[in-house]
Design a protein around this motif. Structure first.
Motif, mmCIF file in Angstrom:
data_model
loop_
_atom_site.group_PDB
_atom_site.id
_atom_site.type_symbol
_atom_site.label_atom_id
_atom_site.label_comp_id
_atom_site.label_asym_id
_atom_site.label_seq_id
_atom_site.Cartn_x
_atom_site.Cartn_y
_atom_site.Cartn_z
ATOM 1 N N VAL A 1 0.185 20.903 33.258
ATOM 2 C CA VAL A 1 1.179 20.099 32.552
ATOM 3 C C VAL A 1 0.456 19.284 31.475
ATOM 4 C CG1 VAL A 1 2.953 18.317 32.732
ATOM 5 C CG2 VAL A 1 2.605 19.924 34.629
ATOM 6 N N LEU A 2 0.886 19.458 30.254
ATOM 7 C CA LEU A 2 0.374 18.693 29.120
ATOM 8 C C LEU A 2 1.438 17.669 28.752
ATOM 9 C CD1 LEU A 2 -1.551 18.183 26.704
ATOM 10 C CD2 LEU A 2 -0.324 20.018 25.498
ATOM 11 N N THR A 3 1.062 16.386 28.776
ATOM 12 C CA THR A 3 1.992 15.313 28.436
ATOM 13 C C THR A 3 1.589 14.701 27.104
ATOM 14 O OG1 THR A 3 2.366 14.818 30.779
ATOM 15 C CG2 THR A 3 3.004 13.129 29.187
ATOM 16 N N LEU A 4 2.516 14.683 26.170
ATOM 17 C CA LEU A 4 2.325 14.016 24.886
ATOM 18 C C LEU A 4 3.328 12.872 24.813
ATOM 19 C CD1 LEU A 4 2.155 17.032 22.403
ATOM 20 C CD2 LEU A 4 0.257 15.835 23.462
ATOM 21 N N SER A 5 2.825 11.653 24.649
ATOM 22 C CA SER A 5 3.673 10.474 24.489
ATOM 23 C C SER A 5 3.377 9.872 23.121
ATOM 24 C CB SER A 5 3.381 9.432 25.565
ATOM 25 O OG SER A 5 3.631 9.951 26.841
ATOM 26 N N VAL A 6 4.408 9.681 22.325
ATOM 27 C CA VAL A 6 4.256 9.142 20.980
ATOM 28 C C VAL A 6 5.092 7.878 20.861
ATOM 29 C CG1 VAL A 6 4.657 9.573 18.521
ATOM 30 C CG2 VAL A 6 3.877 11.423 19.996
ATOM 31 N N THR A 7 4.442 6.821 20.383
ATOM 32 C CA THR A 7 5.140 5.579 20.060
ATOM 33 C C THR A 7 4.968 5.355 18.567
ATOM 34 O OG1 THR A 7 4.666 4.653 22.241
ATOM 35 C CG2 THR A 7 5.313 3.104 20.513
ATOM 36 N N VAL A 8 6.084 5.264 17.864
ATOM 37 C CA VAL A 8 6.052 5.036 16.425
ATOM 38 C C VAL A 8 6.654 3.666 16.148
ATOM 39 C CG1 VAL A 8 6.900 5.819 14.174
ATOM 40 C CG2 VAL A 8 6.135 7.484 15.880
ATOM 41 N N LYS A 9 5.867 2.844 15.455
ATOM 42 C CA LYS A 9 6.325 1.514 15.064
ATOM 43 C C LYS A 9 6.549 1.488 13.565
ATOM 44 C CE LYS A 9 4.190 -1.193 18.715
ATOM 45 N NZ LYS A 9 3.347 -2.351 19.002
ATOM 46 N N ASN A 10 7.535 0.740 13.175
ATOM 47 C CA ASN A 10 7.791 0.464 11.771
ATOM 48 C C ASN A 10 7.543 -1.027 11.606
ATOM 49 O OD1 ASN A 10 8.520 1.196 9.161
ATOM 50 N ND2 ASN A 10 10.615 0.444 9.468
ATOM 51 N N GLY A 11 6.378 -1.355 11.061
ATOM 52 C CA GLY A 11 5.969 -2.754 11.055
ATOM 53 C C GLY A 11 5.608 -3.142 12.472
ATOM 54 N N ASP A 12 6.228 -4.197 12.981
ATOM 55 C CA ASP A 12 5.970 -4.652 14.351
ATOM 56 C C ASP A 12 6.991 -4.148 15.353
ATOM 57 O OD1 ASP A 12 3.725 -6.070 13.580
ATOM 58 O OD2 ASP A 12 4.832 -7.930 13.225
ATOM 59 N N GLU A 13 8.031 -3.478 14.856
ATOM 60 C CA GLU A 13 9.102 -3.022 15.736
ATOM 61 C C GLU A 13 8.911 -1.559 16.140
ATOM 62 O OE1 GLU A 13 12.627 -3.778 13.404
ATOM 63 O OE2 GLU A 13 12.947 -5.650 14.508
ATOM 64 N N VAL A 14 9.232 -1.265 17.387
ATOM 65 C CA VAL A 14 9.182 0.114 17.852
ATOM 66 C C VAL A 14 10.367 0.870 17.268
ATOM 67 C CG1 VAL A 14 9.335 1.626 19.870
ATOM 68 C CG2 VAL A 14 7.973 -0.467 19.988
ATOM 69 N N ALA A 15 10.063 1.899 16.492
ATOM 70 C CA ALA A 15 11.121 2.728 15.917
ATOM 71 C C ALA A 15 11.615 3.724 16.959
ATOM 72 C CB ALA A 15 10.610 3.468 14.681
ATOM 73 N N PHE A 16 10.660 4.411 17.613
ATOM 74 C CA PHE A 16 11.041 5.327 18.678
ATOM 75 C C PHE A 16 9.849 5.616 19.581
ATOM 76 C CE2 PHE A 16 9.849 8.222 15.217
ATOM 77 C CZ PHE A 16 8.990 9.102 15.849
ATOM 78 N N ILE A 17 10.194 6.044 20.779
ATOM 79 C CA ILE A 17 9.225 6.517 21.767
ATOM 80 C C ILE A 17 9.709 7.896 22.192
ATOM 81 C CG2 ILE A 17 8.187 6.137 24.035
ATOM 82 C CD1 ILE A 17 8.969 3.128 23.654
ATOM 83 N N ALA A 18 8.816 8.869 22.111
ATOM 84 C CA ALA A 18 9.172 10.234 22.502
ATOM 85 C C ALA A 18 8.083 10.777 23.424
ATOM 86 C CB ALA A 18 9.315 11.118 21.275
ATOM 87 N N GLU A 19 8.513 11.515 24.427
ATOM 88 C CA GLU A 19 7.544 12.093 25.362
ATOM 89 C C GLU A 19 8.009 13.477 25.786
ATOM 90 O OE1 GLU A 19 5.481 9.824 28.575
ATOM 91 O OE2 GLU A 19 6.613 11.176 29.871
ATOM 92 N N VAL A 20 7.051 14.374 25.878
ATOM 93 C CA VAL A 20 7.326 15.707 26.394
ATOM 94 C C VAL A 20 6.253 16.062 27.412
ATOM 95 C CG1 VAL A 20 6.068 16.913 24.543
ATOM 96 C CG2 VAL A 20 7.834 18.123 25.814
ATOM 97 N N GLN A 21 6.688 16.660 28.502
ATOM 98 C CA GLN A 21 5.782 17.264 29.471
ATOM 99 C C GLN A 21 5.993 18.763 29.367
ATOM 100 O OE1 GLN A 21 6.303 15.722 33.436
ATOM 101 N NE2 GLN A 21 5.694 13.668 32.848
ATOM 102 N N GLN A 22 5.058 19.413 28.681
ATOM 103 C CA GLN A 22 5.103 20.856 28.487
ATOM 104 C C GLN A 22 4.246 21.476 29.583
ATOM 105 O OE1 GLN A 22 6.824 22.261 25.597
ATOM 106 N NE2 GLN A 22 6.742 23.965 27.006
ATOM 107 N N ALA A 23 4.807 22.408 30.317
ATOM 108 C CA ALA A 23 4.095 22.971 31.461
ATOM 109 C C ALA A 23 4.004 24.480 31.354
ATOM 110 C CB ALA A 23 4.814 22.587 32.761
ATOM 111 N N GLY A 24 3.062 25.001 32.098
ATOM 112 C CA GLY A 24 2.904 26.439 32.169
ATOM 113 C C GLY A 24 2.417 26.841 33.544
ATOM 114 N N ILE A 25 2.794 28.039 33.943
ATOM 115 C CA ILE A 25 2.284 28.629 35.179
ATOM 116 C C ILE A 25 1.358 29.755 34.766
ATOM 117 C CG2 ILE A 25 2.840 29.866 37.304
ATOM 118 C CD1 ILE A 25 5.557 28.418 37.267
#
Length: 164
Positions: free
Chosen positions: A67-91
């Motif tokens: 499982v590869l987890t990518l978490s991204v927090t994007v701020k615009n100035g001091d405010e959080v614009a968005f938080i996005a996360e994906v857990q991409q998995a493989g067998i």
């Protein structure tokens, strides 16, 4: 003679290294834009923070989930614009590798396979939130794996079987 040759070939196949991708899937996906819709009315000067993690789990037989987890927090100035996360998995079916090769395969090779899928999932998620596209730069998982092994060696930690 033919039976002996067939038996020898079968035995060689049984001990030859094996690697096969069985399935790639999204295990978890989340998106939050806490300052919407006000954030859309501000000048866009983003700063991006990326957190990246991998984990692996043995399944039945020679099957492994990575499982590869990518978490991204994007701020615009001091405010959080968005938080996005994906857990991409493989067998993955992985067999007949020595411990070091198995560790490298699970810790670097498999995440390299998963990353483009995770990157695309994050980009799609962000654009659906009405934000500009988020094109993450490629990641060198071999270098990250080597750095983690070096860090563990420097600190005197014993690598887990998956990081040897």
């Amino acid at each position: 003679m033919t039976d002996q040759a067939n038996t020898a070939a079968a035995n060689e196949t049984d001990t030859a290294p094996q690697f096969s991708l069985q399935r790639i899937y999204v295990r978890d996906l989340s998106f939050e834009a806490p300052k919407s819709p006000a954030i859309f009315r501000q000048a866009w000067e983003p700063s991006v923070a990326l957190d990246l993690n991998t984990r692996q789990k043995g399944l039945e037989g020679d099957f492994h989930e990575v499982v590869l987890t990518l978490s991204v927090t994007v701020k615009n100035g001091d405010e959080v614009a968005f938080i996005a996360e994906v857990q991409q998995a493989g067998i993955f079916l992985i067999a007949n590798l020595d411990d070091a090769s198995m560790s490298h395969t699970l810790g670097a090779f498999c995440p390299n396979i998963l990353f483009p899928y995770a990157r695309e999932a994050l980009d799609s998620l962000v654009t659906r939130g009405s934000f500009p596209a988020l094109m993450l730069a490629p990641v060198n998982f071999d270098a990250l794996y080597a750095q983690e092994l070096q860090r563990m060696q420097d600190s005197g930690e014993t690598p887990a079987p998956s990081l040897q």
